[in-house]
Design a protein around this motif. Structure first.
Motif, PDB file in Angstrom:
ATOM      1  N   LEU A 131       0.824  -1.211   0.000  1.00  0.00           N
ATOM      2  CA  LEU A 131       0.000   0.000   0.000  1.00  0.00           C
ATOM      3  C   LEU A 131       0.854   1.254   0.000  1.00  0.00           C
ATOM      4  N   LEU A 132       1.927   1.265   0.770  1.00  0.00           N
ATOM      5  CA  LEU A 132       2.789   2.449   0.779  1.00  0.00           C
ATOM      6  C   LEU A 132       3.360   2.707  -0.608  1.00  0.00           C
ATOM      7  N   ALA A 133       3.820   1.658  -1.276  1.00  0.00           N
ATOM      8  CA  ALA A 133       4.336   1.827  -2.637  1.00  0.00           C
ATOM      9  C   ALA A 133       3.255   2.387  -3.551  1.00  0.00           C
ATOM     10  N   ALA A 134       2.025   1.909  -3.397  1.00  0.00           N
ATOM     11  CA  ALA A 134       0.927   2.381  -4.238  1.00  0.00           C
ATOM     12  C   ALA A 134       0.653   3.863  -4.005  1.00  0.00           C
ATOM     13  N   LEU A 135       0.620   4.286  -2.759  1.00  0.00           N
ATOM     14  CA  LEU A 135       0.370   5.699  -2.460  1.00  0.00           C
ATOM     15  C   LEU A 135       1.492   6.588  -2.987  1.00  0.00           C
ATOM     16  N   LEU A 136       2.720   6.133  -2.841  1.00  0.00           N
ATOM     17  CA  LEU A 136       3.849   6.910  -3.357  1.00  0.00           C
ATOM     18  C   LEU A 136       3.797   6.993  -4.871  1.00  0.00           C
ATOM     19  N   ARG A 137       3.573   5.864  -5.529  1.00  0.00           N
ATOM     20  CA  ARG A 137       3.518   5.854  -6.996  1.00  0.00           C
ATOM     21  C   ARG A 137       2.350   6.686  -7.517  1.00  0.00           C
ATOM     22  N   ALA A 138       1.237   6.670  -6.798  1.00  0.00           N
ATOM     23  CA  ALA A 138       0.097   7.498  -7.196  1.00  0.00           C
ATOM     24  C   ALA A 138       0.451   8.978  -7.151  1.00  0.00           C
ATOM     25  N   ASN A 139       1.418   9.326  -6.317  1.00  0.00           N
ATOM     26  CA  ASN A 139       1.928  10.702  -6.247  1.00  0.00           C
ATOM     27  C   ASN A 139       3.167  10.901  -7.111  1.00  0.00           C
ATOM     28  N   ARG A 140       3.433   9.943  -8.006  1.00  0.00           N
ATOM     29  CA  ARG A 140       4.559  10.001  -8.956  1.00  0.00           C
ATOM     30  C   ARG A 140       5.905  10.018  -8.240  1.00  0.00           C
ATOM     31  N   ILE A 141       5.978   9.341  -7.101  1.00  0.00           N
ATOM     32  CA  ILE A 141       7.235   9.196  -6.363  1.00  0.00           C
ATOM     33  C   ILE A 141       7.691   7.753  -6.512  1.00  0.00           C
ATOM     34  N   PRO A 142       8.870   7.495  -7.076  1.00  0.00           N
ATOM     35  CA  PRO A 142       9.345   6.115  -7.249  1.00  0.00           C
ATOM     36  C   PRO A 142       9.464   5.393  -5.917  1.00  0.00           C
ATOM     37  N   ALA A 143       8.988   4.152  -5.902  1.00  0.00           N
ATOM     38  CA  ALA A 143       9.026   3.346  -4.675  1.00  0.00           C
ATOM     39  C   ALA A 143       9.334   1.904  -5.026  1.00  0.00           C
ATOM     40  N   GLY A 144      10.137   1.262  -4.191  1.00  0.00           N
ATOM     41  CA  GLY A 144      10.495  -0.133  -4.401  1.00  0.00           C
ATOM     42  C   GLY A 144      10.330  -0.939  -3.135  1.00  0.00           C
ATOM     43  N   PHE A 145      10.758  -2.195  -3.219  1.00  0.00           N
ATOM     44  CA  PHE A 145      10.552  -3.140  -2.130  1.00  0.00           C
ATOM     45  C   PHE A 145      11.881  -3.684  -1.630  1.00  0.00           C
ATOM     46  N   CYS A 146      12.007  -3.741  -0.313  1.00  0.00           N
ATOM     47  CA  CYS A 146      13.222  -4.219   0.343  1.00  0.00           C
ATOM     48  C   CYS A 146      12.855  -5.317   1.327  1.00  0.00           C
ATOM     49  N   TYR A 147      13.860  -6.137   1.666  1.00  0.00           N
ATOM     50  CA  TYR A 147      13.593  -7.256   2.562  1.00  0.00           C
ATOM     51  C   TYR A 147      14.748  -7.482   3.523  1.00  0.00           C
ATOM     52  N   GLN A 148      14.393  -7.945   4.689  1.00  0.00           N
ATOM     53  CA  GLN A 148      15.354  -8.454   5.655  1.00  0.00           C
ATOM     54  C   GLN A 148      15.051  -9.931   5.911  1.00  0.00           C
ATOM     55  N   ARG A 149      16.069 -10.648   6.384  1.00  0.00           N
ATOM     56  CA  ARG A 149      15.853 -11.994   6.920  1.00  0.00           C
ATOM     57  C   ARG A 149      16.104 -11.912   8.415  1.00  0.00           C
ATOM     58  N   LEU A 150      15.103 -12.297   9.194  1.00  0.00           N
ATOM     59  CA  LEU A 150      15.171 -12.121  10.639  1.00  0.00           C
ATOM     60  C   LEU A 150      14.773 -13.402  11.364  1.00  0.00           C
ATOM     61  N   SER A 151      15.317 -13.580  12.547  1.00  0.00           N
ATOM     62  CA  SER A 151      14.906 -14.684  13.416  1.00  0.00           C
ATOM     63  C   SER A 151      13.507 -14.398  13.946  1.00  0.00           C
ATOM     64  N   ILE A 152      12.642 -15.393  13.900  1.00  0.00           N
ATOM     65  CA  ILE A 152      11.270 -15.190  14.354  1.00  0.00           C
ATOM     66  C   ILE A 152      11.211 -14.919  15.851  1.00  0.00           C
ATOM     67  N   ASP A 153      12.057 -15.605  16.634  1.00  0.00           N
ATOM     68  CA  ASP A 153      12.017 -15.416  18.093  1.00  0.00           C
ATOM     69  C   ASP A 153      13.254 -14.711  18.645  1.00  0.00           C
ATOM     70  N   ASP A 154      14.085 -14.151  17.733  1.00  0.00           N
ATOM     71  CA  ASP A 154      15.308 -13.441  18.126  1.00  0.00           C
ATOM     72  C   ASP A 154      16.360 -14.352  18.741  1.00  0.00           C
ATOM     73  N   GLN A 155      16.175 -15.662  18.610  1.00  0.00           N
ATOM     74  CA  GLN A 155      17.121 -16.610  19.203  1.00  0.00           C
ATOM     75  C   GLN A 155      17.881 -17.425  18.147  1.00  0.00           C
ATOM     76  N   GLY A 156      17.470 -17.340  16.913  1.00  0.00           N
ATOM     77  CA  GLY A 156      18.034 -18.179  15.860  1.00  0.00           C
ATOM     78  C   GLY A 156      16.924 -18.756  15.021  1.00  0.00           C
TER      79      GLY A 156
END
Length: 211
Positions: free
Chosen positions: A79-104
Motif C-alpha cells: 500500500l505504501l508503494a501504491a500511495l507513493l507511486r500514485a503521487n509520482r514518487i518512485p518506490a520499491g521493495f526491500c527485505y530483511q531476513r530475521l529470526s522469528i524469536d530473536d534466538q536463531g
C-alpha cells in the motif's frame, strides 16, 4: 526509474480509492520529501499490523490493504508503494531476513520500502507499525527501520526491487487468517538470496546513478 512507478495487479495504485487517498495525503505538502513522509506515516499509523491486532483477512493487493485497514508488513509495503507511486514518487521493495524469536532458527522475511527522494536518492523506510521496542521513523538521511540485524543468519538485503517477491505474494494469497499465516511465513536462506536478486547492489546515496 519507470519500473518503480508502474501499476500492477498487486500495486494497483490506479484504484480510485488509492488515488483519492494519495491526493488527500499530499494536499498542503510542499515538497516530494514531505509527501513521502506523510504517506509513510499514514500507512505506518493507520493500517493495523495483522499480528499486533490479530486481524483478518490476510491482505496482499494494495487496494485490499486500504479496504480492510490491516496487513502484514509485506502488505503494508504494497500500500505504501501504491500511495507513493500514485503521487509520482518512485518506490520499491526491500527485505530483511530475521529470526522469528530473536534466538536463531526459524527465520522469515520482513518487508519494507525504499523511496526515491530528489535530494538524496534512495531512502529506506519501514511502515510495519510501531509498538513497544519498535520505533520506525522517516528521518532522512538517517534510516530508522523497525528491526536491526543481530545474528549471523540474519541480513538486510541491499536490493531495491520494482515488484514484491513472488514467494511473498504467494504466501499472502494462500492463507486466510493471521494465525495461519504465522505457520507459513516466507523465508529465503542467505545462500539462495542471489537467486532472487536480493544481493543486487542498489546504492542509497544522491551521488548514485539513477536506476
Amino acid at each position: 526509474m519507470e519500473a518503480y512507478l508502474k501499476v500492477s495487479d498487486i500495486i494497483n495504485w490506479q484504484y480510485p480509492e488509492i488515488i483519492q487517498l494519495a491526493q488527500q495525503i499530499a494536499l498542503g505538502q510542499e515538497t516530494v520529501t514531505a509527501v513521502a513522509r506523510a504517506c509513510f506515516e499514514w500507512v505506518r499509523d493507520e493500517i493495523r499490523h495483522s499480528v499486533d491486532y490479530q486481524l483478518n483477512p490476510i491482505t496482499c493487493r494494495a487496494s485490499d490493504v486500504l479496504k480492510y485497514k490491516t496487513g502484514y508488513c509485506f502488505a503494508k509495503s504494497h500500500l505504501l508503494a501504491a500511495l507513493l507511486r500514485a503521487n509520482r514518487i518512485p518506490a520499491g521493495f526491500c527485505y530483511q531476513r530475521l529470526s522469528i524469536d530473536d534466538q536463531g532458527a526459524p527465520y522469515c522475511l520482513h518487508g519494507f520500502n525504499a523511496v526515491y527522494l530528489p535530494e538524496m536518492g534512495w531512502y529506506r523506510v519501514d511502515a510495519r507499525g510501531n509498538k513497544e521496542g519498535i520505533k520506525a521513523q522517516f528521518t532522512p538521511p538517517k534510516e530508522q527501520l523497525a528491526y536491526n540485524v543481530r545474528l549471523p543468519e540474519e541480513a538486510t538485503f541491499p536490493a531495491i526491487l520494482a515488484d514484491p517477491l513472488p514467494i511473498v505474494v504467494e504466501a499472502l494469497q494462500s492463507q486466510r487468517s493471521w494465525d495461519a499465516m504465522l505457520c507459513y511465513l516466507p523465508d529465503i536462506a542467505l545462500a539462495s538470496a542471489k537467486d532472487y536478486g536480493l544481493n543486487t547492489i542498489n546504492p542509497l546515496s544522491s551521488a548514485s546513478p539513477t536506476p
